[in-house]
Design an enzyme around this catalytic site. Structure first.
Site, PDB file in Angstrom:
ATOM      1  N   CYS A  94      66.242  92.664  86.217  1.00 23.03           N
ATOM      2  CA  CYS A  94      66.418  93.073  84.824  1.00 23.03           C
ATOM      3  C   CYS A  94      67.781  92.694  84.237  1.00 23.03           C
ATOM      4  CB  CYS A  94      66.139  94.568  84.690  1.00 23.03           C
ATOM      5  SG  CYS A  94      65.579  95.012  83.055  1.00 23.03           S
ATOM      6  N   HIS A 194      60.448  95.715  88.044  1.00 21.63           N
ATOM      7  CA  HIS A 194      60.910  96.787  88.936  1.00 21.63           C
ATOM      8  C   HIS A 194      59.676  97.606  89.291  1.00 21.63           C
ATOM      9  CE1 HIS A 194      61.374  98.367  84.805  1.00 21.63           C
ATOM     10  NE2 HIS A 194      60.941  99.488  85.334  1.00 21.63           N
TER      11      HIS A 194
END
Lengths: 253, 468
Positions: A94, A194
């Site tokens: 991310c 994630h």
């Protein structure tokens, strides 16, 4: 006994979406495969010898932390870059994935320079890309699926020649347009996924451990592990990602 | 024009009321859909009905503790003789507030209540505040929660500030003095600001506070340090670089003695007086909920003797360490929804004397948060460290397998983990593992909790939640 050094970058600041799960997966599976390991937390401003690092983990951060992290990392740019060219493994999720690129343009037009390790750039988009995501990943032959959750405002574009981590089957991926997700450069893997990603995609965990060992000319001798729980979690997450309920939710987001 | 407005309002109320009746026939609470539809018909429904209140509205927002705090406030106001409308089942989006108003309104569109006490989701807070113009707002704390919906903690604070701007002049705000992230809460001079905090010597928890969202000073970004820390980032904080320090609270908890049954005898200091409170609810987080409620009613000038009387009668709110009993086996249901709250629940459970049977049920619907990565930030490792206390472990819900993997990586043996995706069947299976005289702790996310309560109601346990 084979041994790897795992460096965990700014654990207090980059820990947004279950990043602890990724570190835990690396440690547990290293242990189960009979690999000795050490986790070294890297703190902002602290001394870091990247020449000793085999696998660098970089997690996601809140906007307020991101800038501090970027400033601190830039002082380490040349060391990191040298280690990457030599074969150090990086797994970045991310916000950190974005930082590996050339720049990030925020929603108010501010351009934050990146580490320029991977040939990509990111621009803030009008709405957050949120939801379960499934990608087909060609790190293996035949390709395997990876399933996770994405939540990002930035749209990332890969420059010509840079390979994505996978092809989007469900979800948005790098930018919601070109069906790419993540990026792979040498032993560097960046991704928006994630969930935590590594626990329910154990083949990716093993892939990273293998690369980290190979970097120091150590052989990966995988143990026969019973991954049935992980496989079930993987399969059920793919089923949920493809469900009508999920599609309704991600269009709402 | 006025008549059309009135008509729309009535149609909204009628439709809502009929839908509530229908959904209840089907064993559901009618706390979401009726409000949604009623708001579609009459968008001003909540604000129009709130105008009928003889006293006014109070709103409780923040990450954790909303349900219990608003229930405690309602309990005290009722003790003081007021009638209250309250969204007690934790349905806290704009439609949950609307559903509660519709249920309390008369068919003619009147509302005879004195107070509305509403717990409101942080994201829904600006909209609800604009509508019901609360006299008082309680902000419990800000932790990381449901990031899929709100992005990040920074955004939550922004949302709260937008909401406070909608609050009328001469209203008041109640804040947790021990939460450094609330420094960013803005208020104008015309609003009275009340604070509360703990002044106790509690042992600091040993949990890995990965949920500690605030590492740096929210004012100067310097390093934040603590003289005392109670859990997560709540404590007596001070900044090492600037002058930011925990404010001296108006209402403090200065002493706490625990009884053998886990209840506590508390000493609360208010401006100019002290009260002794017998408080049946367990857990440090409930001490904060109590202080938040006491501070709020103090701001309303409720007589202090009534406060202690009401708190003595506190029972766990909807799914907050709620107790059910079947065949000499006790079931304790405790909602989990974010790392900090879940860690506190685990800490309370692990202080249990006997063996623990555990059922964790994780759903990923909208109301639960669709991103389950928070499970990895909960310190489930604590359970693996106390393996000898664990009699059985069952996982359930849409994300049962994710939870099973979480337990495996926390250090439990895979063979020890029973997986049953269906939540009702999971209760039966977990009860089979629970020997008589022992407790089964059920830790569900929000929608898993609703499913399980429906099942428990069906077999005759507990009351349907809209009757409480």
């Amino acid at each position: 006994m084979a041994k790897i050094n795992i460096y965990h970058l700014y654990p207090a600041h980059l820990n947004l979406y279950g990043d602890r799960g990724n570190i835990l997966a690396l440690c547990r599976r290293a242990d189960w495969h009979g690999i000795d390991f050490e986790v070294v937390p890297v703190e902002p401003g602290g001394e870091v010898d990247f020449a000793r690092c085999d696998l660098l983990y970089m997690g996601g951060g809140q906007d307020s932390d991101q800038k501090m992290v970027a400033d601190d990392l830039k002082t380490r740019q040349s060391d990191m870059s040298r280690a990457v060219e030599a074969g150090m493994t990086i797994f970045a999720v991310c916000g950190s994935y974005q930082l590996l690129g050339q720049y990030y343009t925020t929603s108010n037009g501010e351009k934050i320079g990146g580490l320029e390790i991977v040939d990509l750039y990111t621009e803030a988009g009008p709405k957050r890309l949120i939801g379960n995501a499934v990608i087909k990943c060609s790190l293996w032959n035949p390709p395997r699926t990876l399933v996770g959750f994405e939540n990002h405002a930035g749209k990332t574009y890969l420059r010509t020649g840079l390979k994505p981590l996978g092809e989007v089957q469900i979800g948005h991926g790098n930018n919601g347009n070109d069906k790419t997700e993540g990026a792979v450069y040498k032993n560097v893997i960046g991704t928006y996924l994630h969930g935590s990603l590594l626990p329910k995609n154990p083949w990716l965990t093993d892939y990273l451990l293998n690369k980290a060992l190979c970097y120091r000319n150590q052989a990966f001798q995988p143990a026969q592990l019973d991954d049935s729980l992980e496989q079930q979690a993987h399969d059920s997450a793919i089923r949920l990602a493809g469900s009508r309920r999920h599609k309704r939710l991600s269009s709402r987001a | 024009m006025r008549n059309l407005f009135k008509l729309k309002l009535l149609v909204g109320i009628w439709t809502g009321k009929i839908l509530i009746a229908l959904t209840r026939i089907f064993g559901r609470g009618g706390t979401t859909l009726p409000g949604r539809i009623a708001l579609k018909i009459a968008p001003q429904l909540s604000s129009s009905l709130a105008d009928h209140l003889s006293k006014g509205s109070l709103v409780v927002t923040g990450t954790n503790g909303k349900t219990t705090t608003s229930a405690l406030i309602t309990g005290i106001l009722k003790e003081a003789g007021y009638n209250c409308v309250h969204n007690q089942s934790g349905s806290n989006m704009s439609w949950g507030v609307a559903s509660a108003f519709v249920a309390a309104a008369s068919w003619k569109g009147n509302l005879f209540e004195d107070w509305a006490v509403m717990e409101v989701d942080e994201g829904a807070f600006p909209g609800v505040t604009r509508n019901i113009k609360p006299q008082g707002t309680v902000i419990t704390n800000i932790f990381r929660d449901q990031l899929d919906r709100y992005g990040e903690v920074d955004h939550v604070l922004g949302s709260i500030n937008r909401g406070l701007e909608m609050q009328p002049e001469n209203s008041f705000i109640v804040l947790n003095a021990d939460d450094p992230s609330l420094a960013g809460v803005k208020s104008s001079n015309t609003k009275k600001r009340w604070t509360y905090g703990l002044e106790l010597d509690l042992p600091a928890d040993t949990f890995e506070n990965t949920g500690r969202d605030l590492k740096v000073c929210p004012i100067c970004s310097g390093k934040l340090s603590y003289k005392k820390i109670f859990y997560a980032h709540l404590g007596h904080f001070y900044c090492l670089s600037c002058s930011y320090v925990r404010p001296e609270p108006d209402v403090k908890l200065i002493d706490s003695n625990t009884n053998p049954d886990g209840s506590t005898l508390l000493q609360v200091r208010l401006p100019g007086e002290e009260i002794e409170v017998y408080f049946p609810l367990l857990g440090t987080y409930n001490l904060y909920n109590l202080l938040a409620a006491v501070t709020c009613v103090k701001a309303l000038d409720i007589q202090t003797s009534l406060i202690a009387e009401a708190l003595k009668k506190s029972v766990p709110s909807f799914g907050r360490m709620e107790l059910f009993e079947l065949d000499n086996k006790a079931m304790v249901m405790a909602l989990i929804k974010n790392p900090v709250g879940a860690n506190e629940v685990l800490r309370t459970i692990l202080s249990e004397k006997g063996k623990i049977n555990l059922l964790v049920a994780i759903n990923d619907k909208y109301a639960d948060g669709t991103d389950v990565s928070w499970l990895w930030d909960v310190d489930f490792e604590q359970l693996a460290f106390n393996k000898d206390k664990l009699a059985s472990v069952t996982v359930s819900g849409l994300r049962a397998w994710d939870m099973a993997v979480r337990f495996k990586y926390a250090g439990l043996e895979p063979a020890q983990i029973q997986v049953e995706e269906n939540t009702a069947k999971a209760i039966n299976k977990a009860l089979e593992q629970t020997t008589a005289g022992n407790k089964l702790f059920i830790l569900p996310t929000y929608t898993a909790m609703l499913e399980m309560r429906r099942f428990l109601n069906k077999i005759g346990l507990g009351k349907p939640y809209w009757e409480e």
